[in-house]
Write a protein that holds these residues in place. Sequence first.
Motif, mmCIF file in Angstrom:
data_model
loop_
_atom_site.group_PDB
_atom_site.id
_atom_site.type_symbol
_atom_site.label_atom_id
_atom_site.label_comp_id
_atom_site.label_asym_id
_atom_site.label_seq_id
_atom_site.Cartn_x
_atom_site.Cartn_y
_atom_site.Cartn_z
ATOM 1 N N VAL A 157 0.915 -1.317 0.003
ATOM 2 C CA VAL A 157 -0.208 -0.056 0.060
ATOM 3 C C VAL A 157 0.941 1.375 -0.095
ATOM 4 C CG1 VAL A 157 -1.642 1.345 1.489
ATOM 5 C CG2 VAL A 157 -1.844 -1.047 1.140
ATOM 6 N N ASP A 158 1.967 1.323 0.817
ATOM 7 C CA ASP A 158 2.862 2.335 0.943
ATOM 8 C C ASP A 158 3.403 2.509 -0.664
ATOM 9 O OD1 ASP A 158 4.587 4.559 1.879
ATOM 10 O OD2 ASP A 158 6.158 3.040 2.111
ATOM 11 N N PHE A 159 3.775 1.482 -1.222
ATOM 12 C CA PHE A 159 4.791 1.722 -2.457
ATOM 13 C C PHE A 159 3.448 2.157 -3.704
ATOM 14 C CE2 PHE A 159 7.537 -1.945 -1.502
ATOM 15 C CZ PHE A 159 8.436 -1.175 -0.834
ATOM 16 N N ALA A 160 2.334 1.696 -3.447
ATOM 17 C CA ALA A 160 1.180 2.140 -4.452
ATOM 18 C C ALA A 160 0.944 3.534 -4.106
ATOM 19 C CB ALA A 160 0.032 1.509 -4.091
ATOM 20 N N LEU A 161 0.869 4.110 -2.748
ATOM 21 C CA LEU A 161 0.462 5.630 -2.582
ATOM 22 C C LEU A 161 1.803 6.472 -3.220
ATOM 23 C CD1 LEU A 161 -0.602 5.283 0.914
ATOM 24 C CD2 LEU A 161 -1.830 6.297 -0.830
ATOM 25 N N ARG A 162 3.105 6.147 -3.102
ATOM 26 C CA ARG A 162 3.984 6.689 -3.754
ATOM 27 C C ARG A 162 4.010 6.839 -5.163
ATOM 28 N NH1 ARG A 162 9.311 5.604 -0.036
ATOM 29 N NH2 ARG A 162 7.910 5.254 1.994
ATOM 30 N N ASP A 163 3.469 5.568 -5.785
ATOM 31 C CA ASP A 163 3.526 5.568 -7.158
ATOM 32 C C ASP A 163 2.480 6.612 -7.641
ATOM 33 O OD1 ASP A 163 5.586 3.806 -7.420
ATOM 34 O OD2 ASP A 163 4.247 1.962 -7.713
ATOM 35 N N LEU A 164 1.253 6.540 -7.168
ATOM 36 C CA LEU A 164 0.147 7.409 -7.405
ATOM 37 C C LEU A 164 0.504 8.696 -7.340
ATOM 38 C CD1 LEU A 164 -2.962 5.589 -5.979
ATOM 39 C CD2 LEU A 164 -2.566 6.371 -8.623
ATOM 40 N N ALA A 165 1.238 9.081 -6.137
ATOM 41 C CA ALA A 165 1.985 10.460 -5.958
ATOM 42 C C ALA A 165 2.772 10.995 -7.364
ATOM 43 C CB ALA A 165 2.534 10.773 -4.659
ATOM 44 N N GLU A 166 3.389 10.154 -7.593
ATOM 45 C CA GLU A 166 4.363 10.398 -8.786
ATOM 46 C C GLU A 166 3.794 10.212 -10.035
ATOM 47 O OE1 GLU A 166 8.070 7.939 -10.899
ATOM 48 O OE2 GLU A 166 8.093 8.052 -8.565
ATOM 49 N N ILE A 167 2.685 9.651 -10.376
ATOM 50 C CA ILE A 167 2.108 9.493 -11.485
ATOM 51 C C ILE A 167 0.902 10.429 -11.764
ATOM 52 C CG2 ILE A 167 0.422 8.059 -12.976
ATOM 53 C CD1 ILE A 167 1.821 5.740 -11.741
ATOM 54 N N MET A 168 0.220 11.029 -10.736
ATOM 55 C CA MET A 168 -1.004 11.888 -11.022
ATOM 56 C C MET A 168 -0.848 13.206 -11.621
ATOM 57 S SD MET A 168 -2.965 11.003 -7.301
ATOM 58 C CE MET A 168 -4.003 12.518 -7.527
ATOM 59 N N PRO A 169 0.536 13.994 -11.123
ATOM 60 C CA PRO A 169 0.634 15.034 -12.036
ATOM 61 C C PRO A 169 0.970 14.786 -13.563
ATOM 62 C CG PRO A 169 2.378 14.970 -10.132
ATOM 63 C CD PRO A 169 1.616 13.446 -10.189
ATOM 64 N N HIS A 170 1.114 13.556 -14.002
ATOM 65 C CA HIS A 170 1.214 13.266 -15.516
ATOM 66 C C HIS A 170 -0.161 13.084 -16.012
ATOM 67 C CE1 HIS A 170 5.575 13.974 -14.856
ATOM 68 N NE2 HIS A 170 5.524 13.277 -13.945
ATOM 69 N N ILE A 171 -1.208 12.750 -15.350
ATOM 70 C CA ILE A 171 -2.503 12.384 -15.833
ATOM 71 C C ILE A 171 -3.258 13.421 -16.524
ATOM 72 C CG2 ILE A 171 -4.813 11.218 -15.325
ATOM 73 C CD1 ILE A 171 -3.589 9.838 -13.043
ATOM 74 N N ALA A 172 -3.569 13.383 -17.788
ATOM 75 C CA ALA A 172 -4.077 14.276 -18.572
ATOM 76 C C ALA A 172 -5.534 14.498 -18.438
ATOM 77 C CB ALA A 172 -3.755 14.178 -20.129
ATOM 78 N N LEU A 173 -6.197 13.286 -18.308
ATOM 79 C CA LEU A 173 -7.748 13.589 -18.158
ATOM 80 C C LEU A 173 -8.236 13.766 -17.019
ATOM 81 C CD1 LEU A 173 -8.456 10.356 -20.434
ATOM 82 C CD2 LEU A 173 -8.503 12.603 -21.340
ATOM 83 N N ASP A 174 -9.080 14.848 -16.819
ATOM 84 C CA ASP A 174 -9.818 14.961 -15.553
ATOM 85 C C ASP A 174 -10.384 13.757 -14.964
ATOM 86 O OD1 ASP A 174 -8.892 17.399 -15.808
ATOM 87 O OD2 ASP A 174 -10.623 18.494 -16.678
#
Length: 70
Positions: free
Chosen positions: A27-44
């Motif tokens: 879960v900790d790794f998933a949270l870190r991955d999401l935090a890293e990925i989210m700024p690059h998501i283009a679709l609202d």
Amino acid sequence: MGQVIAFRRPSMPVASEQPVLGLMSAVDFALRDLAEIMPHIALDTAREQAEACRAMLADAFNAEIEAELG
């Protein structure tokens, strides 16, 4: 009449040289991955879904930490 299907018994797990990843670590790794990925998501809509997933994982992670501490 029904057909009976015999399943094989699971074999004993083989000892691994690598440590098993715990659920809290995953879960900790998933949270870190999401935090890293989210700024690059283009679709609202995709960003909103990722944020909802992040919030759910964070709530579960924090609840488990609180349960362990107190």
